[in-house]
Write a protein that holds these residues in place. Structure first.
Motif, PDB file in Angstrom:
ATOM      1  N   GLN A   1      18.458   8.298  -6.853  1.00  0.00           N
ATOM      2  CA  GLN A   1      17.943   6.992  -6.462  1.00  0.00           C
ATOM      3  C   GLN A   1      18.013   6.796  -4.963  1.00  0.00           C
ATOM      4  O   GLN A   1      18.964   7.234  -4.313  1.00  0.00           O
ATOM      5  N   LEU A   2      16.990   6.149  -4.421  1.00  0.00           N
ATOM      6  CA  LEU A   2      16.966   5.726  -3.025  1.00  0.00           C
ATOM      7  C   LEU A   2      16.898   4.209  -3.012  1.00  0.00           C
ATOM      8  O   LEU A   2      16.069   3.620  -3.714  1.00  0.00           O
TER       9      LEU A   2
ATOM     10  N   GLN B   1       3.477  -0.151   3.388  1.00  0.00           N
ATOM     11  CA  GLN B   1       2.282  -0.587   2.682  1.00  0.00           C
ATOM     12  C   GLN B   1       2.084  -2.076   2.927  1.00  0.00           C
ATOM     13  O   GLN B   1       2.936  -2.892   2.555  1.00  0.00           O
ATOM     14  N   ALA B   2       0.998  -2.402   3.589  1.00  0.00           N
ATOM     15  CA  ALA B   2       0.651  -3.801   3.813  1.00  0.00           C
ATOM     16  C   ALA B   2      -0.443  -4.201   2.824  1.00  0.00           C
ATOM     17  O   ALA B   2      -1.237  -3.352   2.412  1.00  0.00           O
TER      18      ALA B   2
ATOM     19  N   TYR C   1       9.130   1.598   2.585  1.00  0.00           N
ATOM     20  CA  TYR C   1       9.725   2.439   1.554  1.00  0.00           C
ATOM     21  C   TYR C   1      10.373   3.668   2.190  1.00  0.00           C
ATOM     22  O   TYR C   1       9.814   4.274   3.113  1.00  0.00           O
ATOM     23  N   CYS C   2      11.510   4.014   1.668  1.00  0.00           N
ATOM     24  CA  CYS C   2      12.188   5.245   2.032  1.00  0.00           C
ATOM     25  C   CYS C   2      11.859   6.293   0.978  1.00  0.00           C
ATOM     26  O   CYS C   2      11.827   5.970  -0.218  1.00  0.00           O
TER      27      CYS C   2
ATOM     28  N   GLY D   1      12.028   4.587  -3.045  1.00  0.00           N
ATOM     29  CA  GLY D   1      12.783   3.486  -3.618  1.00  0.00           C
ATOM     30  C   GLY D   1      11.907   2.288  -3.924  1.00  0.00           C
ATOM     31  O   GLY D   1      10.679   2.401  -3.996  1.00  0.00           O
ATOM     32  N   GLN D   2      12.556   1.136  -4.061  1.00  0.00           N
ATOM     33  CA  GLN D   2      11.836  -0.066  -4.468  1.00  0.00           C
ATOM     34  C   GLN D   2      11.173  -0.776  -3.291  1.00  0.00           C
ATOM     35  O   GLN D   2      10.330  -1.652  -3.493  1.00  0.00           O
TER      36      GLN D   2
END
Length: 128
Positions: free
Chosen positions: A3-4, A40-41, A96-97, A119-120
């Motif tokens: 998980q990140l 992400q825009a 996001y990573c 990740g989220q």
């Protein structure tokens, strides 16, 4: 479970301000991978922001953030950071990573363009 987890966003930042995002890994060791950030825009394509290599810690940036953002890693904390300075409204996005950051060579430089799992995300909003 691999998980990140991103953190550090969720705040309203004025133009010219700074913010530091963190990416903590669980279930695996970050220094085994090249780690990157993309954003992400709404209504826009995903944009690779930065990448830090696994081997020697080399860093790579999108032209839009070069000179303003700095990626770093703390292997002891199993965490990667993205220090963002001189923020602009156009930096507003979900960040996001991701692991397995891969580069594309274009016009004499390498750019982060492809990523593995992420990740989220964490929201960054730059506005006056």
């Amino acid at each position: 479970q691999l998980q990140l987890v991103e953190s550090g966003g969720g705040l309203l930042v004025q133009p010219g301000g700074s913010l530091r995002l963190s990416c903590a890994a669980s279930g695996f060791t970050l220094d085994y991978y090249a780690i990157g950030w993309f954003r992400q825009a709404p209504g826009k394509e995903r944009e690779g922001v930065s990448c830090i290599s696994r081997s020697d810690g080399s860093t790579y940036y999108a032209d839009s953030v070069k000179g303003r953002f700095t990626i770093s890693r703390d292997n002891a904390k199993n965490t990667v950071y993205l220090q963002m300075n001189s923020l602009k409204p156009e930096d507003t996005a979900v960040y996001y990573c991701a692991d397995d950051c891969r580069l594309t060579y274009y016009s004499g430089s390498y750019y982060p363009t492809d990523f593995g799992s992420w990740g989220q995300g964490t929201q960054v909003t730059v506005s006056s």
